[in-house]
Scaffold this motif. Structure first.
Motif, PDB file in Angstrom:
ATOM      1  N   ASN A  70       0.866  -1.174   0.000  1.00  0.00           N
ATOM      2  CA  ASN A  70       0.000   0.000   0.000  1.00  0.00           C
ATOM      3  C   ASN A  70       0.906   1.229   0.000  1.00  0.00           C
ATOM      4  O   ASN A  70       2.135   1.099  -0.022  1.00  0.00           O
ATOM      5  CB  ASN A  70      -0.977  -0.017   1.193  1.00  0.00           C
ATOM      6  N   ALA A  71       0.326   2.406   0.042  1.00  0.00           N
ATOM      7  CA  ALA A  71       1.119   3.640  -0.041  1.00  0.00           C
ATOM      8  C   ALA A  71       2.117   3.758   1.111  1.00  0.00           C
ATOM      9  O   ALA A  71       3.272   4.158   0.909  1.00  0.00           O
ATOM     10  CB  ALA A  71       0.189   4.849  -0.068  1.00  0.00           C
ATOM     11  N   ALA A  72       1.693   3.387   2.309  1.00  0.00           N
ATOM     12  CA  ALA A  72       2.589   3.487   3.467  1.00  0.00           C
ATOM     13  C   ALA A  72       3.780   2.537   3.328  1.00  0.00           C
ATOM     14  O   ALA A  72       4.905   2.881   3.699  1.00  0.00           O
ATOM     15  CB  ALA A  72       1.822   3.194   4.756  1.00  0.00           C
ATOM     16  N   VAL A  73       3.542   1.363   2.777  1.00  0.00           N
ATOM     17  CA  VAL A  73       4.623   0.390   2.603  1.00  0.00           C
ATOM     18  C   VAL A  73       5.622   0.884   1.562  1.00  0.00           C
ATOM     19  O   VAL A  73       6.833   0.744   1.742  1.00  0.00           O
ATOM     20  CB  VAL A  73       4.057  -1.002   2.235  1.00  0.00           C
ATOM     21  N   VAL A  74       5.134   1.478   0.481  1.00  0.00           N
ATOM     22  CA  VAL A  74       6.043   2.023  -0.535  1.00  0.00           C
ATOM     23  C   VAL A  74       6.943   3.085   0.097  1.00  0.00           C
ATOM     24  O   VAL A  74       8.165   3.084  -0.110  1.00  0.00           O
ATOM     25  CB  VAL A  74       5.257   2.614  -1.730  1.00  0.00           C
ATOM     26  N   GLN A  75       6.362   3.978   0.885  1.00  0.00           N
ATOM     27  CA  GLN A  75       7.145   5.023   1.563  1.00  0.00           C
ATOM     28  C   GLN A  75       8.161   4.393   2.517  1.00  0.00           C
ATOM     29  O   GLN A  75       9.328   4.809   2.573  1.00  0.00           O
ATOM     30  CB  GLN A  75       6.219   5.969   2.350  1.00  0.00           C
TER      31      GLN A  75
END
Length: 148
Positions: A35-40
């Motif tokens: 998800n977006a948090a994991v990519v960051q």
């Protein structure tokens, strides 16, 4: 002797820290968790991993040049060359995930796009390959330190 112990401790601490951040990347880089948090987080973990890899290299060089045994002893050992070759291999294996994590972060920041499942799986394989090379380096270092 105390200086050698400090250098050895810093080198070991860098190795253990490197393993922690590489393991974190392997754990997070999964299709089902992306998800977006994991990519960051992957981009941030990879940056820290890179910094720690440089520290590991610098502490190793410090032990080589300022350690008790001196460069002549280390460079004469075939295990030293195997260890350095595997370190370079681990570095080369880390390049693809590093560039991929940066690209994912850029795409996410630009338009909220998450990576494709196939690319996530492929990138995780590259991280896992690194994770299998690094313990071999540590084992070789143990034999090398004992004069084999």
């Amino acid at each position: 002797m105390t200086f050698e112990a400090i250098l050895a401790s810093l080198h070991l601490l860098a190795l253990l820290t490197l393993v922690v951040f590489l393991t974190s990347q392997a754990a997070l880089c999964r299709v089902e968790w992306m998800n977006a948090a994991v990519v960051q987080r992957l981009a941030r973990l990879d940056m820290i991993y890179g910094i720690v890899a440089v520290i590991l290299l610098l502490t190793g060089l410090a032990r080589l040049f300022w350690g008790v045994k001196g460069p002549a002893t280390y460079v004469a050992s075939p295990l030293f060359h195997i260890k350095m070759t595997l370190f370079v291999l681990a570095f080369l294996l880390s390049l693809k995930p590093t560039f991929t994590f940066r690209r994912w972060k850029k795409a996410l920041d630009a338009g909220g796009q998450l990576p494709a499942a196939a690319e996530i799986a492929q990138t995780r394989r590259w991280v896992m390959w690194q994770g299998h090379v690094i313990p071999v380096i540590a084992v070789i270092a143990i034999f090398w330190a004992r004069g084999m």
